[in-house]
Design an enzyme around this catalytic site. Structure first.
Site, PDB file in Angstrom:
ATOM      1  N   LYS A  76      33.565  21.907 -18.236  1.00  0.00           N
ATOM      2  CA  LYS A  76      34.544  21.881 -19.588  1.00  0.00           C
ATOM      3  C   LYS A  76      34.345  20.934 -20.557  1.00  0.00           C
ATOM      4  O   LYS A  76      33.618  19.604 -19.897  1.00  0.00           O
ATOM      5  CB  LYS A  76      35.902  21.616 -18.890  1.00  0.00           C
ATOM      6  CG  LYS A  76      37.102  21.728 -19.816  1.00  0.00           C
ATOM      7  CD  LYS A  76      38.475  21.250 -19.040  1.00  0.00           C
ATOM      8  CE  LYS A  76      39.556  21.369 -19.732  1.00  0.00           C
ATOM      9  NZ  LYS A  76      40.880  21.361 -19.173  1.00  0.00           N
ATOM     10  N   SER A 166      44.359  24.384 -19.477  1.00  0.00           N
ATOM     11  CA  SER A 166      43.224  24.390 -20.463  1.00  0.00           C
ATOM     12  C   SER A 166      42.078  24.585 -20.214  1.00  0.00           C
ATOM     13  O   SER A 166      41.272  24.603 -21.058  1.00  0.00           O
ATOM     14  CB  SER A 166      43.703  23.145 -21.063  1.00  0.00           C
ATOM     15  OG  SER A 166      43.211  21.757 -20.355  1.00  0.00           O
ATOM     16  N   SER A 190      45.876  22.267 -15.201  1.00  0.00           N
ATOM     17  CA  SER A 190      44.860  23.069 -16.146  1.00  0.00           C
ATOM     18  C   SER A 190      43.756  23.524 -15.347  1.00  0.00           C
ATOM     19  O   SER A 190      43.025  24.453 -16.327  1.00  0.00           O
ATOM     20  CB  SER A 190      44.456  21.903 -17.353  1.00  0.00           C
ATOM     21  OG  SER A 190      45.378  21.827 -18.188  1.00  0.00           O
TER      22      SER A 190
END
Lengths: 521, 502
Positions: A76, A166, A190
């Site tokens: 990420k 996210s 997330s």
């Protein structure tokens, strides 16, 4: 080859059935082919091929670094990577290149892993849709797979569904078979939320088990690196690699009490599975609820004691999370002023104006809104009323869990999300806060309490989209939790996206399904 | 009329360690700008604070020396009050990590003394309460260029460990505050926890000043900053007390504000960097677990490595001799006056010098002390030298004093020799005495002649002596010494003069 688990592909590499370079190229091609998903912000083609070549040399000499040697992975884009852009999907860091690797990234590289790219997210990980970043929204790979297309007749260009967030880019990377493993971050869900919506295994480890050094923070007291894989055993293996005290992160623990081996064949007979009654929330879709009871029945039939438990303060978790999150965000974001790194406004004719315009241009509305709220909550006159109160509520929520586990419950079984993935256009029409209020209900309390939780995909919905359930365990019992998850995974028969491959790869062909979808009842 | 009150001091002492409070970058003064900056100090995103054990030990040591209770568990907090602007953008992360809720040491006491009286020979003992000692980060430095609207930033100091010592408002004037800070400085230097150099910013003092009428509560206080010497501290506080009294007597209002001391004008002036509403925003620092120190090895829980832990009793055992004890010891051991013990201890290295001289001479300590505190120190002050820079070594001074003690030179000649020694490095006392013919004149004939001349030319004095005023003899002795440039053997001269004035 791309749909294998880490364990399987690692074996294939060792046996020479495929070379790390070939595998890396396949993944890079796959990334290109799946470009429309917008899962990656940066594809590190050049360094990936170098790393693959080095892995190949080691494997040929018969001295692999570990089970990850030559295995492609994605990170990420809020984990720092040395000499590779780390943007947090924000204008503020659009051109920021950190000089160091996050500890978890370094550990994967030390094992010979091949970093193929940095994945998309909501700006600074604030969001649950992966639609708020400056590089645009991430599309759920299942939007383009046969089940969704056939069951809904959706049009590929306008009716795609979100990945959740996210860490949507990481989930899409693993789900679309361009990476065998991806790291997300999990502050309020997330990792688990996109894991559920994209049909991958998503582990949020116990707070303090994995180093946060190099993870650009959202909420320091809740952030944990999350692990996304195709199966539970892979997650357990990666957890083993990543866990442990890090001198650079003072909140990591020394030798956790239960560092026991991961049980491949966990016996669920006689374990106690808690069903929190407060999680029967309004808005929970019938299909998610049906999965929940289906899996509860699975446990019961296998001899587990399934019982209703109460976590009475659950209803306060969203607002509690919001206050604490904003308070930490306000201070964590204060460093971004364009002086030493990151975006610097052109319009600054004085230092004050430079700061103001840099920050205005650098952050989106969500980030600016939270900064403003956080400073408000921390005002001397508000501190007691908001921040301290939220901290007390946090303690109550943590105590809810402790009470249940102390009473002998081994694991809690809950939904991960209210529904399967929303269509982008539907999701975008709601405002961000309302969205997070809905979406994070089942996941946030776990972060407030610092507990381990894992999302396991259990079925496709009537729309052909993944539904996942969450298992929550006591602190530092991550391995046992994964043992239960592994048991569950083996019994639910969630389909691989490669089984629905045809339409995913070439959208004009009608998919011929290799096995029947396990749709929700 | 209103009485002054120094409403407490906040002292920031830079901890004397090789690395910073939360990072491994070195600590140094006057290094090239931004050369001592780690990723954490530059607040790169994703970096985390890692507490420096040396700093904790320094704070515990200081706390123990100031009779504080040590909190075995203390916390770190974020002070998020700082708003970045051109005057104060020196916390690059936008917040300072400090100890607001529960600091490492609390509830201590500093005993200091004031020297009063005509000859500064009355020692008045005073106490000031130490509310707390907290660990916190130092800020970077920012320099604003108004003409070009530029802000220049140096982060070398950013993240250096500070001990903030909060002293209660127990002092009533600048002199008391100055004496308290001077004592604190000596204690910190003796402990080695802070080098204490105020001009280099290692010790920084902010004074809270307020005034009140006797019997009434304290009035609105101001905070005076930018005080970089002890002398200015006393002046700044006294100025501020008088300013507030003047304001009130004119019927005006004292505002709660921050003021800076301007050493050129000797005044305090309002500071610009705290315009607008101050709102102190704190939150617990989430990246640091509670700071735990242990009483001793026996109290260590299983699994904690003793070499990694901070043990209070162990630090207590290793405390060095503190200034007050040292002064008591000097008075008792050498029989010197208390005020002399202050002079000795106040000057870095002077006690050691004094004791080294004593070891090499048979002269009594009470006679040596004057040489050290007057001749030597006077010379050093005049030349702006430290004790370690002295051209006269302890052994050289001892040799001189020994020559005097053995009767080879008079005390006034000894002073001349000393002056010469401070000018010409390396020349021994004996060498100077020979070179300048400063040896004692004990040739009886020569002295008889000189005495006769003096007696002959001062009939009135001789008459006075003969009428019983024996003290006048001293005047004649002085005249003889003048003739001999202080080299005459005083015992011999007295005998001769007594004979001649019978």
């Amino acid at each position: 080859m791309l749909s294998l688990t880490i364990k399987e592909v690692s074996l294939a590499l060792r046996e020479g059935r495929i070379s790390p370079t070939e595998l890396c190229k396949k993944c890079l091609n796959r990334i290109k082919k799946m470009h429309h998903l917008n899962a990656y912000i940066t594809v590190t083609e050049e360094t990936a091929l170098q790393q693959a070549q080095q892995a190949e040399d080691r494997l040929q000499r018969g001295v692999p670094k570990g089970p990850l040697d030559g295995v492609p992975f994605a990170i990420k884009d809020n984990f720092c990577t040395a000499n590779i852009k780390t943007t947090c999907a924000s204008n503020m860091l659009k051109d920021y290149t950190p000089p160091f690797n996050a500890t978890v990234v370094q550990k994967l590289l030390d094992q010979g892993g091949v970093l193929v790219g940095k994945t998309n997210l909501d700006e600074f990980a604030m969001g649950s849709g992966s639609i708020d970043g400056v590089f645009g929204p991430v599309k759920n790979p299942w939007s383009f797979a046969a089940p969704y297309r056939e069951l809904t007749g959706a049009s590929p260009d306008s009716d795609w569904v979100i990945t959740g967030g996210s860490s949507g880019g990481s989930a899409a990377a693993v789900a679309s078979l361009s990476s065998f493993l991806a790291l997300g971050s999990d502050t309020g869900g997330s990792t688990r939320n996109p894991g559920a919506l994209c049909g991958v295994v998503a582990l949020k480890p116990t707070y303090g088990l994995l180093s946060r050094h190099g993870l650009i923070p959202l909420v320091n007291s809740m952030d944990v690196p999350g692990i996304m894989t195709r199966c539970v055993s892979d997650a357990a293996m990666v957890l083993d690699i990543l866990k442990g005290h890090d001198i650079r992160d003072s909140t990591t623990v020394h030798s956790p009490s239960t560092s026991a081996e991961f049980p491949e064949d966990f016996d669920v007979q006689n374990i106690r599975v808690g069903i929190p009654k407060e999680y029967h929330a309004p808005g929970l879709s019938a299909q998610a609820a049906a999965q929940w009871s289906r899996v509860a029945d699975l446990f019961e039939r296998a001899g587990a004691r399934v019982e209703q438990v109460s976590l009475p303060h659950t209803q306060f978790s969203i607002v509690c999370y919001y206050v604490l999150c904003c308070a930490e965000v306000a201070s964590n974001m204060a460093r971004f002023d364009g002086l030493e790194y990151g975006h610097r406004s052109e319009t600054g004719h004085s230092t004050e104006v430079l700061y103001a315009s840099t920050r205005h241009e650098g952050f989106n509305d969500v980030v600016r809104g939270r900064i403003l709220c956080g400073n408000y909550f921390l005002l001397k006159k508000n501190y007691e009323h908001y921040f301290l109160k939220a901290q007390r509520v946090r303690r109550l929520i943590a105590e809810d869990f402790r009470r249940v586990f102390d009473a002998g419950v081994d694991v809690l079984l809950t939904p991960t999300t209210l529904t399967d993935a929303a269509r982008y256009h539907d999701f975008k029409s709601e405002n961000s806060q309302a969205r997070s209020v809905q979406e994070d209900l089942f996941t946030q309390p776990v972060n407030l309490a610092g507990l381990p939780a894992v999302c396991v995909p259990t079925a496709l919905s009537k729309r052909g989209l993944p539904i996942g359930l969450q298992l929550i365990g006591p602190a530092f019992q991550d391995k046992k939790l994964l043992g239960v998850a592994r048991w569950l995974e083996q019994r639910v028969g969630f389909p691989s996206i490669s089984d629905c491959e045809d339409s995913l790869e070439s959208q004009d062909q009608t998919g011929e399904m290799k096995r029947e979808f396990n749709t929700a009842v | 009329s209103p009485a002054g009150r120094c409403g407490g001091l906040e002292v920031h002492a830079q901890i004397n360690t090789s690395t910073k409070l939360f990072s491994a970058s070195p600590v140094g003064f006057s290094a090239p700008p931004n050369s001592l900056v780690s990723f954490f100090d530059a607040s790169l995103p994703g970096t985390l604070p890692v507490l420096n054990k040396q700093c904790v030990e320094a704070a515990v040591k200081t706390g123990l020396a100031l009779h504080c209770s040590i909190n075995t568990k203390s916390f770190f907090d974020r002070n998020t009050t700082f708003i970045k602007n051109r005057y104060a953008c020196s916390f690059q992360a936008g917040y300072q990590i400090t100890q607001q809720r529960r600091p490492i040491a609390v509830d201590g006491m500093l005993t200091y003394s004031l020297l009063r009286g005509k000859k500064w020979n009355q020692v008045m003992r005073k106490c000031v309460h130490i509310k707390q000692i907290q660990l916190e980060q130092d800020s970077g430095k920012s320099l604003h260029d108004d003409v070009q609207s530029q802000t220049l930033i140096d982060l070398n100091r950013a993240g250096v460990g500070l001990m903030e010592l909060v002293m209660e408002p127990d002092m009533c004037c600048g002199e008391e505050a100055a004496a308290a800070v001077r004592e604190l400085q000596l204690i910190l230097q003796a402990l080695g926890t802070c080098q204490g150099n105020m001009s280099e910013g290692q010790l920084r003092v902010d004074a809270n000043v307020s005034v009140h009428r006797p019997g009434e509560p304290l009035g609105v206080r101001t905070e005076v900053k930018n005080i970089n010497s002890i002398r200015y501290l006393a002046k700044a506080i006294d100025f501020e007390i008088q300013r507030q009294i003047d304001v009130l007597q004119r019927g005006g209002t004292v505002f709660n504000e921050t003021r800076a001391y301007d050493s050129k004008s000797g005044e305090t002036i309002p500071m610009r960097d705290k315009e607008g509403l101050q709102d102190y925003r704190f939150m617990p620092e989430p990246n640091l677990p509670p700071l735990v120190v242990y009483v001793d090895e026996a109290s260590l829980p299983a699994g904690i490595d003793a070499s990694q832990a901070v043990l209070v009793e162990k630090i207590k055992e290793a405390l060095p001799e503190l200034p007050s004890l040292k002064r008591d010891r000097l008075v008792q051991t050498y029989g010197i006056l208390p005020e002399h013990s202050y002079t000795l201890v106040n000057e870095d290295g002077l006690v050691e010098f004094f004791e080294a001289v004593l070891k090499a001479t048979t002269k009594e300590p009470r006679k040596v002390i004057g040489w050290v505190t007057n001749e030597l120190l006077g010379h050093l002050k005049q030349q702006d030298l430290s004790v370690s820079q002295s051209l006269v070594s302890p052994s050289a001074l001892a040799e001189l004093l020994e020559l005097q003690e053995m009767g080879h030179i008079s005390s006034s000649a000894a002073k001349q020799v000393f002056q010469e020694m401070t000018r010409s490095s390396g020349k021994t006392a004996l060498h100077i005495i020979q070179e300048q013919d400063l040896g004692l004149v004990s040739d009886s004939d020569q002295l008889h002649n000189i005495c006769q001349r003096v007696v002959d030319s001062h009939p009135n004095e001789v008459h006075a002596i003969r009428s019983g005023n024996k003290k006048v003899l001293n005047k004649l002795m002085g005249l003889v010494q003048k003739e001999t440039k202080g080299r005459a053997d005083p015992v011999l001269v007295r005998t001769i003069l007594q004979e001649k004035t019978l």
